[in-house]
Design a protein around this motif. Structure first.
Motif, PDB file in Angstrom:
ATOM      1  N   GLY A  87       8.207  -0.655  12.257  1.00 49.15           N
ATOM      2  CA  GLY A  87       7.120  -0.528  13.225  1.00 49.15           C
ATOM      3  C   GLY A  87       5.810  -1.159  12.798  1.00 49.15           C
ATOM      4  O   GLY A  87       4.812  -1.050  13.491  1.00 49.15           O
ATOM      5  N   GLY A  88       5.797  -1.796  11.623  1.00 49.53           N
ATOM      6  CA  GLY A  88       4.587  -2.479  11.180  1.00 49.53           C
ATOM      7  C   GLY A  88       3.624  -1.602  10.413  1.00 49.53           C
ATOM      8  O   GLY A  88       3.927  -0.482  10.018  1.00 49.53           O
ATOM      9  N   LYS A  89       2.446  -2.140  10.231  1.00 50.78           N
ATOM     10  CA  LYS A  89       1.390  -1.549   9.422  1.00 50.78           C
ATOM     11  C   LYS A  89       0.975  -0.161   9.905  1.00 50.78           C
ATOM     12  O   LYS A  89       0.933   0.093  11.105  1.00 50.78           O
ATOM     13  CB  LYS A  89       0.195  -2.505   9.483  1.00 50.78           C
ATOM     14  N   ALA A  90       0.674   0.696   8.950  1.00 44.74           N
ATOM     15  CA  ALA A  90       0.137   2.016   9.293  1.00 44.74           C
ATOM     16  C   ALA A  90      -1.233   1.846   9.934  1.00 44.74           C
ATOM     17  O   ALA A  90      -2.052   1.063   9.461  1.00 44.74           O
ATOM     18  CB  ALA A  90       0.033   2.881   8.039  1.00 44.74           C
ATOM     19  N   VAL A  91      -1.462   2.593  11.012  1.00 44.10           N
ATOM     20  CA  VAL A  91      -2.713   2.491  11.749  1.00 44.10           C
ATOM     21  C   VAL A  91      -3.364   3.862  11.798  1.00 44.10           C
ATOM     22  O   VAL A  91      -2.724   4.853  12.133  1.00 44.10           O
ATOM     23  CB  VAL A  91      -2.453   1.989  13.192  1.00 44.10           C
ATOM     24  N   GLY A  92      -4.612   3.942  11.459  1.00 44.66           N
ATOM     25  CA  GLY A  92      -5.335   5.204  11.505  1.00 44.66           C
ATOM     26  C   GLY A  92      -5.149   6.004  10.236  1.00 44.66           C
ATOM     27  O   GLY A  92      -4.207   5.818   9.478  1.00 44.66           O
ATOM     28  N   LYS A  93      -6.078   6.926  10.031  1.00 41.50           N
ATOM     29  CA  LYS A  93      -6.089   7.686   8.786  1.00 41.50           C
ATOM     30  C   LYS A  93      -4.844   8.551   8.618  1.00 41.50           C
ATOM     31  O   LYS A  93      -4.323   8.689   7.524  1.00 41.50           O
ATOM     32  CB  LYS A  93      -7.352   8.533   8.679  1.00 41.50           C
ATOM     33  N   GLU A  94      -4.326   9.131   9.719  1.00 42.63           N
ATOM     34  CA  GLU A  94      -3.166  10.006   9.616  1.00 42.63           C
ATOM     35  C   GLU A  94      -1.918   9.236   9.209  1.00 42.63           C
ATOM     36  O   GLU A  94      -1.152   9.673   8.358  1.00 42.63           O
ATOM     37  CB  GLU A  94      -2.918  10.754  10.934  1.00 42.63           C
ATOM     38  N   GLU A  95      -1.696   8.066   9.813  1.00 43.91           N
ATOM     39  CA  GLU A  95      -0.529   7.264   9.456  1.00 43.91           C
ATOM     40  C   GLU A  95      -0.625   6.736   8.033  1.00 43.91           C
ATOM     41  O   GLU A  95       0.370   6.696   7.314  1.00 43.91           O
ATOM     42  CB  GLU A  95      -0.336   6.103  10.437  1.00 43.91           C
TER      43      GLU A  95
END
Length: 182
Positions: free
Chosen positions: A62-70
């Motif tokens: 799904g690609g790069k982690a986005v946002g602080k939670e991910e």
């Protein structure tokens, strides 16, 4: 119950529980008995964020982690992989752990401790071992993939006790990770 470091060396092992014993009972017992010298993390334990991508496969596809939670959950999952790999290597080296011979319970616990001790010895003397090499290569590959998606990797996170404090602490860590990885 076992705790290992990032080099797959077990730093704390306690044996003697039957397989049907609930995880929470196994976890709380060493806390209550000071003789066990359990290495309690200074900040307690932290769980990943719920309802947010967590598994490493989700990030690969799904690609790069986005946002602080991910970002937090991705780091948490990477750290969790170390212990899973460490147990996998121990079980591969010592098949007796998968199907314990019907020795007395006391003898079985001694066998388990001996296996962990030998594992640590082999890891510390850095012998050329296929299982350790596979793990080391996988960590390098994962680190390379992470560096392509993000600038660096991070340190340890665990699962929660004092919910309010840990939620604030987790949010603070997640914000800091977001700053680093954004």
């Amino acid at each position: 119950m076992a705790v290992c470091d990032f080099d797959m060396i077990f730093r704390f092992v306690i044996v003697g529980w039957e397989g049907t014993t609930h995880d929470s009972r196994v976890l709380t017992k060493p806390f209550r008995n000071p003789q066990h010298n359990f290495p309690m993390p200074p900040s307690g334990f932290m769980a990943p964020y719920r309802n947010v991508r967590y598994w490493l496969g989700d990030f690969r596809s799904g690609g790069k982690a986005v946002g602080k939670e991910e970002i937090f959950n991705q780091c948490h999952a990477r750290l969790r992989n170390v212990i899973e790999h460490a147990f996998g290597v121990v079980k591969a080296h010592f098949p007796i752990l998968k199907r314990m011979t019907p020795y007395s319970f006391t003898t079985q616990t001694k066998i388990v401790m001996a296996c962990f001790s030998i594992h640590n010895f082999l890891r510390q003397i850095s012998i050329a071992d296929r299982l350790f090499s596979e793990y080391d290569n996988e960590v390098e590959l994962e680190s390379d993939n992470a560096n392509q998606n993000q600038n660096s990797t991070t340190s340890s996170f665990f699962a929660a006790f004092d919910q309010e404090f840990m939620q604030q602490f987790r949010d603070q860590i997640a914000n800091e990770l977001f700053q680093v990885f954004s």
